[in-house]
Design an enzyme around this catalytic site. Structure first.
Site, PDB file in Angstrom:
ATOM      1  N   THR A 140      55.468  48.150  41.482  1.00  0.00           N
ATOM      2  CA  THR A 140      54.793  48.872  42.569  1.00  0.00           C
ATOM      3  C   THR A 140      54.830  50.360  42.199  1.00  0.00           C
ATOM      4  OG1 THR A 140      56.860  48.794  43.842  1.00  0.00           O
ATOM      5  CG2 THR A 140      55.170  47.198  44.397  1.00  0.00           C
ATOM      6  N   LYS A 183      61.262  44.198  38.284  1.00  0.00           N
ATOM      7  CA  LYS A 183      60.787  45.417  38.937  1.00  0.00           C
ATOM      8  C   LYS A 183      61.872  45.892  39.901  1.00  0.00           C
ATOM      9  CE  LYS A 183      58.262  46.108  42.403  1.00  0.00           C
ATOM     10  NZ  LYS A 183      59.111  46.437  43.580  1.00  0.00           N
ATOM     11  N   THR A 228      61.293  46.145  46.761  1.00  0.00           N
ATOM     12  CA  THR A 228      61.639  44.797  46.346  1.00  0.00           C
ATOM     13  C   THR A 228      62.133  44.756  44.924  1.00  0.00           C
ATOM     14  OG1 THR A 228      60.152  43.736  47.877  1.00  0.00           O
ATOM     15  CG2 THR A 228      60.680  42.508  45.915  1.00  0.00           C
ATOM     16  N   GLU A 267      64.723  55.551  42.859  1.00  0.00           N
ATOM     17  CA  GLU A 267      63.903  56.614  43.441  1.00  0.00           C
ATOM     18  C   GLU A 267      64.573  57.963  43.403  1.00  0.00           C
ATOM     19  OE1 GLU A 267      63.399  54.720  47.099  1.00  0.00           O
ATOM     20  OE2 GLU A 267      61.360  54.177  46.550  1.00  0.00           O
ATOM     21  N   ASN A 301      60.415  59.007  49.873  1.00  0.00           N
ATOM     22  CA  ASN A 301      60.511  58.086  50.989  1.00  0.00           C
ATOM     23  C   ASN A 301      60.048  58.631  52.318  1.00  0.00           C
ATOM     24  OD1 ASN A 301      61.488  55.551  49.920  1.00  0.00           O
ATOM     25  ND2 ASN A 301      63.144  56.831  49.141  1.00  0.00           N
ATOM     26  N   THR A 335      53.485  68.354  51.431  1.00  0.00           N
ATOM     27  CA  THR A 335      53.816  69.735  51.053  1.00  0.00           C
ATOM     28  C   THR A 335      52.586  70.603  51.135  1.00  0.00           C
ATOM     29  OG1 THR A 335      53.618  68.908  48.802  1.00  0.00           O
ATOM     30  CG2 THR A 335      55.834  69.329  49.618  1.00  0.00           C
TER      31      THR A 335
END
Lengths: 409, 409
Positions: free
Chosen positions: B160, B186, B197, B282, B404, B409
């Site tokens: 993803t 992944k 996931t 992340e 997240n 911005t």
């Protein structure tokens, strides 16, 4: 927050712990903190008290926590509390215990109060020892400068990186017969490393048995300080202490006239202070209320609320003003708790977002507007029982990361 | 990661799931994702297999997860797996189940494989239904384009927001007698809302019983994917599937020649992929290994490691290259687990920071240098038992919040 009628109690203007008759306080800068801010205070009543406390369950509990537990086993008559900020006296081993007891010894002499009637409390850096000479001079000064309006200064001296003082006092009853509850608190502001403590000191002038006071404090803490979370981290030093000095001569007994009013007012004071702590949470831009309804047990409701409140994905989404309800269900689902996903309803304020576990057609514009609010209500209906719980938390922002990483820009 | 000798196995250059004999794959963009990236793939073997899988324990588990569980109850001979990215088919109710079964029905016709020999897997947005016409055209294309070198494309199609493909293959044995294990995975990249996931597909050409494969997969997942955490959030769609097609004619039995080598290689493949997921976490700027030694039980060791790994205060401190060991002890202490604070030692790599629960005099300059590394080892010795566990995680950065929150911005 529940609706409070004037009949229940009155919130005092500029109220604090010393708004309660026969409670005195003072604060000073003795040199524990590098800044020139106050770093030590004394809370004192000359009357005999019945006192009660709730402590952190962290295994690395600090020396003052262990010492207070010990003290309360021997006497429930606590007349003075010495609180310092800047150093937590946690993870300090035998030296830490010795210093906590030494603090009591010093205060006993300065205040002319028996050692068994004194508690100590600390908040600040973990792993450092208290500078006892500075502590001694601070206690000496405070003991000689106790004031009827010293509560506000004490509310300031217990802070670490909180942005403002958290204090309140309420008056219950009419002109002929009344009593007071006052409280101050500090939250988990942590610009300096390892500062992460929630402290709360409550004063009241009712008379009450130790057992009933224990029960009422525990229940009230469960609904207030134990129902908030900034980041799921629990401190080594957390404590809530209440001192009841009986000055009003009103006795609180189960089912007595004032019992319910006292309970309601105590709950209000603690919830008010808890909410202040959340509002002053690190880098918080939004306050979030997660209300979990119709769970099988109260504990289930609370734990499901905490699962959502502690989900970084959920918290960052709220910061971004993006209602990612999948993050709410994913957080709820990652628990062992009792509910049926196919029955779950989720509301943003009163707008249905999820019905029976499925996305519900909602007005996107309306939701977008609601997400811009400073205070967000998420209502989760499990339709699985009749127990409820509410959790207060904040969003997760850049500022939180900045504060806690001491990032050099 | 453990030391691997050439005797144990060889890591193949550009290895992937189709490096294993008689496994084929293909991928395409059928239109589930808005971008033009591949969003569907088929993993296929014409041989009979023994297959096994481990699924998320999230209560809101997605339709494909539930359907796979059902499928594996009826047959362990899985010849084809259809994976789509872009939509998770989670929180989709009856329509979701119908669509997952419909996917199997379509694949059965296209591949000429019985419906009972097919699994489905999805990752992406929660709460949306699969566009079945697009899915059908995608499966049709993939079925007609299965390739011996299609593994890499499949590794791409299951992503993803991951930044790169995660894939590996190893060869065990010598020229005369050998077998292979390949894997793709992944992670939890979540630039789009609700994508979160972990998927992993493993292929091998050994022969093995379903029971033994179940045991080995479970053990291996426990040490790999269940020992990593980015943010403590668990997905609705997580699954790990292994297909063993027996092509090598080497049978893996408990205590047979190749048993230990197979186990070691499987552990290596899963740990390698798990580490890749953490590295691609992340906003991660640092990889953190938390090794908990000498706990009473393995579960204790693991849970203490997870407590630290999931502490936002700890993670932000590491991001700021600041070793706030008080945050480690505070996180450890906020658990119900078995250890004695006064016995705990904590090391940064091999530098003692805490000894017997107290700060240990350490070289600050050395610690400062160590904290600048990309991969940080925190070693916690409980001195309370003989069980160990390792947790891999990342720091918590501005980038995590940015990704997240979809912050504008």
């Amino acid at each position: 927050m529940q609706n409070i009628s004037e009949n229940d109690f009155k919130i005092l203007f500029n109220g604090t712990i010393t708004s309660v008759p026969e409670f005195y306080a003072s604060a000073t800068h003795c040199g524990i903190k590098k800044s020139n801010k106050d770093d030590i205070c004394v809370i004192y009543t000359p009357l005999n008290t019945v006192s009660s406390a709730v402590f952190t369950t962290n295994k690395f509990s600090a020396a003052p926590v262990e010492v207070c537990k010990e003290q309360l086993k021997h006497s429930r008559d606590i007349k003075a509390i010495i609180v310092n900020s800047g150093i937590a006296n946690a993870c300090t081993g035998k030296q830490g215990y010795d210093n906590a007891f030494k603090t009591i010894e010093i205060a006993s002499k300065c205040l002319n109060v028996s050692q068994s009637n004194i508690l100590v409390s600390s908040t600040g850096v973990i792993g450092k020892n208290l500078p006892m000479e500075k502590v001694a001079s601070g206690i000496d000064f405070c003991s000689n400068n106790l004031k009827k309006d010293g509560g506000h200064a004490a509310a300031g001296a217990i802070l670490t990186t909180d942005k403002y003082e958290k204090e309140i006092a309420v008056k219950i009853g009419d002109e002929n017969s009344n009593f007071f509850i006052g409280g101050i608190a500090k939250g988990s502001g942590m610009i300096e490393p390892n500062m992460a403590t929630m402290l709360c000191f409550v004063t009241t002038n009712v008379a009450i048995s130790p057992e009933l006071l224990d029960d009422l404090l525990k229940e009230s803490v469960m609904e207030s300080f134990n129902s908030i979370t900034i980041d799921g981290c629990q401190s080594t030093n957390d404590m809530v202490v209440i001192q009841a000095n009986g000055q009003s001569r009103i006795e609180i007994k189960k089912n007595s006239t004032y019992f319910l009013k006292f309970k309601k007012a105590l709950d209000y004071v603690l919830k008010f202070l808890a909410k202040q702590i959340v509002k002053d949470g690190e880098g918080a831009t939004k306050m979030i209320n997660i209300n979990v309804r119709n769970a099988k047990t109260k504990l289930d409701a609370k734990n499901i609320g905490l699962k959502v409140a502690n989900s970084n994905l959920f918290k960052t989404a709220i910061f971004g003003e993006d209602l990612n309800w999948g993050r709410i269900t994913a957080a709820m689902g990652s628990s062992d708790l009792h509910f049926i996903p196919e029955k779950v309803d989720i509301y943003l304020f009163d707008v249905a977002i999820v019905k029976n576990g499925l996305e519900f057609l909602y007005d996107e514009k309306l939701v977008e507007d609601f997400m811009k609010k400073d205070e967000i209500d998420i209502n989760i209906d499990l339709k699985y029982g009749d127990c409820h719980a509410s959790i207060m938390t904040t969003d997760l922002s850049y500022e939180y990361v900045k504060i806690n990483s001491k990032y050099r820009t």
